[in-house]
Scaffold this motif. Structure first.
Motif, short mmCIF file in Angstrom:
data_model
loop_
_atom_site.label_atom_id
_atom_site.label_comp_id
_atom_site.label_asym_id
_atom_site.label_seq_id
_atom_site.Cartn_x
_atom_site.Cartn_y
_atom_site.Cartn_z
N ILE A 135 0.75 -1.12 0.08
CA ILE A 135 -0.03 -0.07 0.15
C ILE A 135 0.71 1.45 -0.14
N PHE A 195 -1.43 6.62 5.67
CA PHE A 195 -1.96 5.51 5.35
C PHE A 195 -2.32 5.07 6.87
N ASP A 225 -9.55 0.84 8.27
CA ASP A 225 -10.45 1.33 7.55
C ASP A 225 -11.22 2.51 8.29
N SER A 262 -3.92 12.13 0.04
CA SER A 262 -4.20 10.70 -0.26
C SER A 262 -4.46 9.96 0.90
N CYS A 308 -5.22 6.09 2.67
CA CYS A 308 -5.75 4.76 2.35
C CYS A 308 -5.82 3.98 3.92
N LEU A 361 -12.38 3.93 -0.71
CA LEU A 361 -11.04 3.85 0.00
C LEU A 361 -10.15 2.89 -0.86
N THR A 362 -8.92 3.37 -1.05
CA THR A 362 -7.88 2.39 -1.15
C THR A 362 -7.50 1.58 0.12
N THR A 363 -7.44 0.30 0.09
CA THR A 363 -7.18 -0.21 1.19
C THR A 363 -6.65 -1.84 0.74
N GLN A 417 -6.79 -0.71 -5.01
CA GLN A 417 -6.56 0.61 -5.28
C GLN A 417 -7.99 1.43 -5.82
N THR A 446 -6.79 7.59 -3.42
CA THR A 446 -5.36 7.98 -3.76
C THR A 446 -4.81 8.62 -4.78
#
Lengths: 337, 337
Positions: free
Chosen positions: A170, A245, A249, A271, A273, A288-290, A327, A331
DNA sequence: GTCAAATGTTCCAGCGCTGTCATTTCGCGA
DNA sequence: TCGCGAAATGACAGCGCTGGAACATTTGAC
């Protein structure tokens, strides 16, 4: 009245004991007889009476799932449960859920639970999975267990995934987008997840040749509220990070909230995540990017492995399932590079 | 080796049968003896062997919880499970979870499940709770059941809350803020929740003297995707609504997303409310105004009532638990009034 | 104080299955 | 063909508890 084993025996022209052998997959039944008995079982729609089986065989056919009392939205547990139930489906075993507070005396709780249900196997989820006292007690009771994402080395059998690598992946994604100042909000102390994700963060920075900056790492505890506090702390920095980061979540959602409060757009100005890929990750705007945590697979594997280990000497091993970094839209490239 | 009933009898100087009476709360034991026996039970830490009990008494002490296979994020079921487990805690009963596809033949699924586990009681959640065939089959099998939020009138015992009133209250809240053009995205056809919430919406409009406008009601199915489609449809209207009441939180989240896509601020340009109060409602930005669905309480009550009805003739009644409308940040006065 | 009814207790069988161990059957070499 | 060891099969007891019938004791009315 449902059919009994005696009815099957009569129907197949065999003895009760032989039918029992077939039911339990024991050897010493000639294929021909076995087939005849199996046919009778189907013909009579016979299903062994679980209570009689347990009583006579002194076995419970129970797998206990021990987890912390879920406060709310414990999607993690729900998915795990689904995996566990699926895995039990084609076995004579059946799952008993036992949520209990980690604040209570866990060893006493286990003793009570074991006395009541006599599970043949136990599956433990953090934080219980990290409780060495608890694991020792289970060993004493000669009950096989498997843990999910335990950070304890002494665990009998652990199922997890490479959280460190996932976290690094990530953060690498953020680096590749062009971010150099990347903040991290950690998980709760004592959880393996905290350490692994933090280490992954450091790994990725190191690999990218970015110096570790301790001021960019703030303490969280996996809750939304701690995410708000952490995000405030990071965004108040003289040189605020361009990406954060969050250790899970919920804290990522909190970070998005705090960004909005400050009229920062996500991902334009910041950004964000997360980690876990809870359902909320897709409901959020932006998505969400996670890292997707494969809970169902972990639950299933935990059951399969622990059932295999019943009746065998304790084996200690770690099983890892594949994860996936998702992804999504939270982000993007940093504004000024 | 754990204590047996015989040990208790010896210890208390009574007969096995008398101890059994005490265990099962039967009459015909003098208080003094009863107390002595109870003391012995505690002293020996005696716990009856559930298998022996089930076998001899021809009872399973099992409550089945039947629900649809949760796709993801079924916080609803999770909370219900917590309630059910809590309610079982101080009874000899124990819960078996049985997720199964509503697309499969439900009656066959029930027959198989009943043959295997012989539950004494069943709790059904929509959509199974609406399946009349299923309920009839359970009646045939003489298994007591209770349903959660069933729309079927023939249900034996239903636990729910006044969704119609809750929906009306939410819409009234919008009206009181000054909204006159309020859109609604419905739930899936066939679900009681769809009808109740839609009716509540109409009730509130009617009470406020606002004419019902069919173009402001669009079809949804409780999914995020359907929420996006519904929101698009409403916002594309020549005279778009200033507020949207989505049939559940997922669709409300979708509405927020769609608003953001169109650069509409929430609640500035558009008020949004949901229904259910899932965990995501608090993670969203802004936090969602929604109606809190008291799942735990419903699960608990369903267990308590269904256990009471075991061994008695079928009673048909509806139990309602209190709900709560959560006013949060996704609703505000309309911009131009 | 007596007796019947009511209350409380004991004995025994059996729930449906598995474990132990005795018995039967099979396969194979002489 | 017979004999032998091993494999296959079966008889039987008993797992821990509950239900019903038989038996014992208490209670209360007269």
């Amino acid at each position: 009245m449902p059919a009994r084993i005696e009815d099957v025996a009569t129907h197949a022209g065999a003895s009760i004991k032989t039918v029992s052998r077939v039911l339990n997959g024991l050897p010493s039944v000639r294929p021909k007889l076995r087939a005849r008995i199996e046919a009778s079982i189907r013909a009579l729609n016979y299903i062994p009476n679980p209570s009689a089986r347990s009583l006579a065989g002194n076995r419970s056919y129970l797998i206990a799932l021990l987890y912390d009392n879920p406060t709310a939205g414990s999607n993690y547990i729900m998915e795990l449960i689904v995996g566990v139930l699926m895995a039990c489906k084609n076995t004579p075993y059946h799952a008993v859920l036992h949520p209990f507070e980690s604040s209570d005396d866990p060893v006493a709780a286990i003793d009570g639970f074991v006395a009541r249900h006599r599970p043949e196997a136990v599956i433990l989820v953090p934080p219980h999975a990290n409780n060495v006292e608890l694991l020792q007690r289970l060993d004493q009771l000669d009950i096989r267990y498997s843990t999910i994402s335990s950070k304890s080395g002494r665990t009998c059998l652990d199922v997890g995934f490479d959280e460190r690598k996932a976290a690094a992946e990530i953060v690498r994604h953020l680096v590749e987008l062009g971010h150099r100042r990347i903040g991290h909000i950690t998980g709760l102390k004592g959880h393996g997840a905290r350490t692994w994700r933090l280490n992954g963060y450091r790994d990725a920075l190191h690999d990218a040749g970015i110096d570790f900056d301790a001021s960019l790492v703030v303490e969280g505890d996996f809750t939304f509220a701690s995410g708000i506090a952490g995000a405030k702390q990071l965004l108040d920095l003289p040189k605020a990070p361009t990406a954060i980061f969050a250790g899970n979540d919920d804290m990522a959602c909190a970070t998005v909230r705090e960004a909005y409060e400050r009229k920062l757009s996500v991902p334009g100005d910041l950004s964000v995540c997360g980690f876990d890929d809870t359902p909320a990750a897709l409901l959020m705007s932006p998505e969400l990017t996670t890292a997707h945590q494969p809970c169902r697979a972990m639950g299933r594997l935990a059951v399969e492995h622990v059932l295999n280990s019943i009746g065998s000497p304790v084996i200690r091993k770690k099983v890892q399932v594949p994860y996936r970094v998702q992804q999504r839209d939270s982000t993007a490239e940093p504004k000024s590079r």
